[in-house]
Design a protein around this motif. Structure first.
Motif, PDB file in Angstrom:
ATOM      1  N   MET A   1       0.839  -1.189   0.000  1.00  0.00           N
ATOM      2  CA  MET A   1       0.000   0.000   0.000  1.00  0.00           C
ATOM      3  C   MET A   1       0.879   1.245   0.000  1.00  0.00           C
ATOM      4  N   GLU A   2       0.366   2.293  -0.611  1.00  0.00           N
ATOM      5  CA  GLU A   2       1.127   3.532  -0.651  1.00  0.00           C
ATOM      6  C   GLU A   2       1.225   4.157   0.748  1.00  0.00           C
ATOM      7  N   LYS A   3       2.103   5.138   0.856  1.00  0.00           N
ATOM      8  CA  LYS A   3       2.305   5.822   2.133  1.00  0.00           C
ATOM      9  C   LYS A   3       1.006   6.500   2.589  1.00  0.00           C
ATOM     10  N   THR A  54      -5.825  -1.288 -10.552  1.00  0.00           N
ATOM     11  CA  THR A  54      -5.344  -1.462 -11.917  1.00  0.00           C
ATOM     12  C   THR A  54      -3.954  -0.832 -12.019  1.00  0.00           C
ATOM     13  N   LYS A  55      -3.365  -0.895 -13.199  1.00  0.00           N
ATOM     14  CA  LYS A  55      -2.033  -0.305 -13.360  1.00  0.00           C
ATOM     15  C   LYS A  55      -2.103   1.218 -13.427  1.00  0.00           C
ATOM     16  N   GLU A  56      -3.280   1.761 -13.720  1.00  0.00           N
ATOM     17  CA  GLU A  56      -3.459   3.211 -13.758  1.00  0.00           C
ATOM     18  C   GLU A  56      -3.372   3.751 -12.332  1.00  0.00           C
ATOM     19  N   ASP A  57      -2.771   4.925 -12.175  1.00  0.00           N
ATOM     20  CA  ASP A  57      -2.636   5.539 -10.859  1.00  0.00           C
ATOM     21  C   ASP A  57      -3.974   5.666 -10.155  1.00  0.00           C
ATOM     22  N   ASN A  58      -4.097   5.023  -9.003  1.00  0.00           N
ATOM     23  CA  ASN A  58      -5.233   5.238  -8.117  1.00  0.00           C
ATOM     24  C   ASN A  58      -6.572   4.724  -8.657  1.00  0.00           C
ATOM     25  N   LEU A  59      -6.599   4.172  -9.868  1.00  0.00           N
ATOM     26  CA  LEU A  59      -7.854   3.652 -10.419  1.00  0.00           C
ATOM     27  C   LEU A  59      -7.999   2.181 -10.087  1.00  0.00           C
ATOM     28  N   GLY A  60      -9.229   1.719  -9.999  1.00  0.00           N
ATOM     29  CA  GLY A  60      -9.451   0.311  -9.737  1.00  0.00           C
ATOM     30  C   GLY A  60     -10.875  -0.078 -10.051  1.00  0.00           C
ATOM     31  N   ILE A  61     -11.175  -1.335  -9.769  1.00  0.00           N
ATOM     32  CA  ILE A  61     -12.516  -1.859 -10.004  1.00  0.00           C
ATOM     33  C   ILE A  61     -13.100  -2.274  -8.655  1.00  0.00           C
ATOM     34  N   CYS A  62     -14.335  -1.873  -8.407  1.00  0.00           N
ATOM     35  CA  CYS A  62     -15.064  -2.309  -7.223  1.00  0.00           C
ATOM     36  C   CYS A  62     -15.794  -3.595  -7.563  1.00  0.00           C
ATOM     37  N   THR A  63     -15.568  -4.619  -6.743  1.00  0.00           N
ATOM     38  CA  THR A  63     -16.263  -5.891  -6.952  1.00  0.00           C
ATOM     39  C   THR A  63     -17.191  -6.191  -5.783  1.00  0.00           C
ATOM     40  N   GLY A  64     -17.482  -5.173  -4.956  1.00  0.00           N
ATOM     41  CA  GLY A  64     -18.227  -5.422  -3.728  1.00  0.00           C
ATOM     42  C   GLY A  64     -19.675  -5.005  -3.757  1.00  0.00           C
ATOM     43  N   LEU A  65     -20.123  -4.419  -4.849  1.00  0.00           N
ATOM     44  CA  LEU A  65     -21.510  -3.965  -4.914  1.00  0.00           C
ATOM     45  C   LEU A  65     -22.253  -4.763  -5.988  1.00  0.00           C
ATOM     46  N   TRP A  70     -15.854   0.964 -12.198  1.00  0.00           N
ATOM     47  CA  TRP A  70     -14.637   1.717 -11.933  1.00  0.00           C
ATOM     48  C   TRP A  70     -14.784   2.530 -10.663  1.00  0.00           C
ATOM     49  N   THR A  71     -13.698   2.685  -9.938  1.00  0.00           N
ATOM     50  CA  THR A  71     -13.661   3.600  -8.809  1.00  0.00           C
ATOM     51  C   THR A  71     -12.208   4.059  -8.654  1.00  0.00           C
ATOM     52  N   PHE A  72     -11.942   4.917  -7.705  1.00  0.00           N
ATOM     53  CA  PHE A  72     -10.553   5.306  -7.464  1.00  0.00           C
ATOM     54  C   PHE A  72     -10.221   5.117  -5.988  1.00  0.00           C
ATOM     55  N   GLY A  73      -8.960   4.799  -5.741  1.00  0.00           N
ATOM     56  CA  GLY A  73      -8.530   4.391  -4.411  1.00  0.00           C
ATOM     57  C   GLY A  73      -8.793   5.393  -3.316  1.00  0.00           C
ATOM     58  N   ASP A  74      -8.693   6.671  -3.607  1.00  0.00           N
ATOM     59  CA  ASP A  74      -8.851   7.680  -2.561  1.00  0.00           C
ATOM     60  C   ASP A  74     -10.303   8.043  -2.285  1.00  0.00           C
ATOM     61  N   LEU A  75     -11.240   7.390  -2.965  1.00  0.00           N
ATOM     62  CA  LEU A  75     -12.652   7.704  -2.721  1.00  0.00           C
ATOM     63  C   LEU A  75     -13.030   7.360  -1.282  1.00  0.00           C
ATOM     64  N   ASN A  76     -13.596   8.330  -0.562  1.00  0.00           N
ATOM     65  CA  ASN A  76     -14.022   8.119   0.814  1.00  0.00           C
ATOM     66  C   ASN A  76     -15.217   7.168   0.819  1.00  0.00           C
ATOM     67  N   ALA A  77     -15.097   6.069   1.564  1.00  0.00           N
ATOM     68  CA  ALA A  77     -16.125   5.024   1.562  1.00  0.00           C
ATOM     69  C   ALA A  77     -16.851   4.944   2.896  1.00  0.00           C
ATOM     70  N   THR A  78     -16.859   6.057   3.639  1.00  0.00           N
ATOM     71  CA  THR A  78     -17.503   6.073   4.956  1.00  0.00           C
ATOM     72  C   THR A  78     -18.963   5.615   4.875  1.00  0.00           C
ATOM     73  N   THR A  79     -19.655   5.959   3.804  1.00  0.00           N
ATOM     74  CA  THR A  79     -21.075   5.612   3.689  1.00  0.00           C
ATOM     75  C   THR A  79     -21.314   4.403   2.782  1.00  0.00           C
TER      76      THR A  79
END
Ligand code: SF4
Length: 86
Positions: A1-3, A54-65, A70-79
């Motif tokens: 994981m990043e810093k 994914t290999k793209e900076d901060n981008l990824g796939i959500c498999t939980g809904l 597509w989503t991005f890693g820094d998205l706040n998931a509090t809700t």
């Protein structure tokens, strides 16, 4: 994981993109400076077990809904009902 940064901590109240106030010390912190050992992790996509980076900076796939998307890693998931810490 990043810093980890202060905007990964529930105790940091953001002022703007660069600064926040630590609710424990009441001091202004630079978001990018080193975090302390009292960090309490903010739920974000990047620390969710359903996030496939994914290999793209901060981008990824959500498999939980209902539908993978597509989503991005820094998205706040509090809700987010699907968030599970890794
Ligand atoms: S389930 Fe929620 S927190 Fe987890 S990756 Fe999907 S959108 Fe992000």
């Amino acid at each position: 994981m990043e810093k980890l940064k202060h905007n990964d901590c529930l105790n940091c109240s953001p002022i703007d993109a660069a600064k926040g106030i630590c609710r424990i010390t009441n001091e202004i912190v630079n978001i990018d400076s080193d975090v302390c050992n009292r960090l309490e992790l903010v739920p974000k996509c990047k620390n969710c077990e359903h996030f496939q980076e994914t290999k793209e900076d901060n981008l990824g796939i959500c498999t939980g809904l209902e539908k993978d998307d597509w989503t991005f890693g820094d998205l706040n998931a509090t809700t987010c009902k699907g968030h599970k810490f890794k």
